[in-house]
Write an enzyme that holds these catalytic residues in place. Sequence first.
Site, mmCIF file in Angstrom:
data_model
loop_
_atom_site.group_PDB
_atom_site.id
_atom_site.type_symbol
_atom_site.label_atom_id
_atom_site.label_comp_id
_atom_site.label_asym_id
_atom_site.label_seq_id
_atom_site.Cartn_x
_atom_site.Cartn_y
_atom_site.Cartn_z
ATOM 1 N N HIS A 100 0.856 -1.197 0.000
ATOM 2 C CA HIS A 100 0.000 0.000 0.000
ATOM 3 C C HIS A 100 0.891 1.246 0.000
ATOM 4 C CE1 HIS A 100 -2.924 2.998 1.152
ATOM 5 N NE2 HIS A 100 -3.868 2.137 0.798
ATOM 6 N N GLU A 169 -3.869 1.922 -7.439
ATOM 7 C CA GLU A 169 -4.280 3.042 -6.590
ATOM 8 C C GLU A 169 -3.388 4.254 -6.859
ATOM 9 O OE1 GLU A 169 -6.567 1.616 -2.854
ATOM 10 O OE2 GLU A 169 -4.456 1.652 -2.375
HETATM 11 P P1 PGA Z 1 -9.663 5.818 0.086
HETATM 12 O O1 PGA Z 1 -8.485 4.764 0.360
HETATM 13 O O2 PGA Z 1 -10.811 5.061 -0.498
HETATM 14 O O3 PGA Z 1 -9.967 6.386 1.440
HETATM 15 O O4 PGA Z 1 -9.122 6.828 -0.853
HETATM 16 C C1 PGA Z 1 -8.198 3.735 -0.521
HETATM 17 C C2 PGA Z 1 -7.000 2.965 -0.018
HETATM 18 O O5 PGA Z 1 -6.098 3.575 0.547
HETATM 19 O O6 PGA Z 1 -6.922 1.739 -0.176
#
Ligand code: PGA
Length: 251
Positions: A100, A169
């Site tokens: 992450h 992401e």
């Molecule tokens: P968010 O986070 O939906 O709050 O933007 C996503 C993540 O960090 O996996």
Amino acid sequence: MTNKLKYFVANWKMYGHLKSLKSLDKVVKFQKKNKKAKKIKIVYCPPFTLLYPFVQKLKNSNIKTGAQNCSFESKYGPPTGSINAKMIKSLKCEYVIIGHSEKRAKGESDQIINKKIQSALKNKLKVILCIGETLSQRKKRKTKKILFNQLNRCLKKIENKNKIIVAYEPIWSIGSGLIPKSKDLEKTLNHIEIFLINKMRFKNPIILYGGSVNPKNIMLLKKVSYLDGFLIGGASQNSNKFIDIIKKTFN
Ligand code: PGA
């Protein structure tokens, strides 16, 4: 347009306490009663402190649990404060998020992530590998290169590809309320898919999108091709919002 939205992963980050367990009731009920919800995969990734209570609470449901991280060390040992894949698996937890950007920002390299993936797979956990570019990398049009490099390094010498889910992401999108334009997102996801199939030898890649997914923008996001589901942070901590997001993908 895709109709294969199957995965809804809730990343609770550093939020939640024992009282938060109550909020799972609604989601369990929804998953049991809604015909379409029965066919999807919901995975909750709470902080380590709540992992076992979550597993216990969800054991009679179809909802799975995952950890948000694991140590790269497979064996038991002294690193104080660390938790390894073996310990996570021993709780009957099935998934682990690895790489992450909030961990990468604290110095986690692709090489460490690669070791963590190896350790997770060895312990029969399914991996949700996060990749993503910063805003400045995006502005310099380096997104593709950054993502391919991350995949190359993180998946080096990894055999068990069918146990890996890739979550795209964009770092600038996490927690910011911003999401990529649908066309841009589709293009990036397509690049990732092709790369996973041609270069990484994935047979059926599973690709999620994460970053500010909410009940409003899901109407746009659900139309994006090459997607198998979502990794949802903030909005997943509220059961109503989480269910709303899932429901809206059904229509
Ligand atoms: P968010 O986070 O939906 O709050 O933007 C996503 C993540 O960090 O996996």
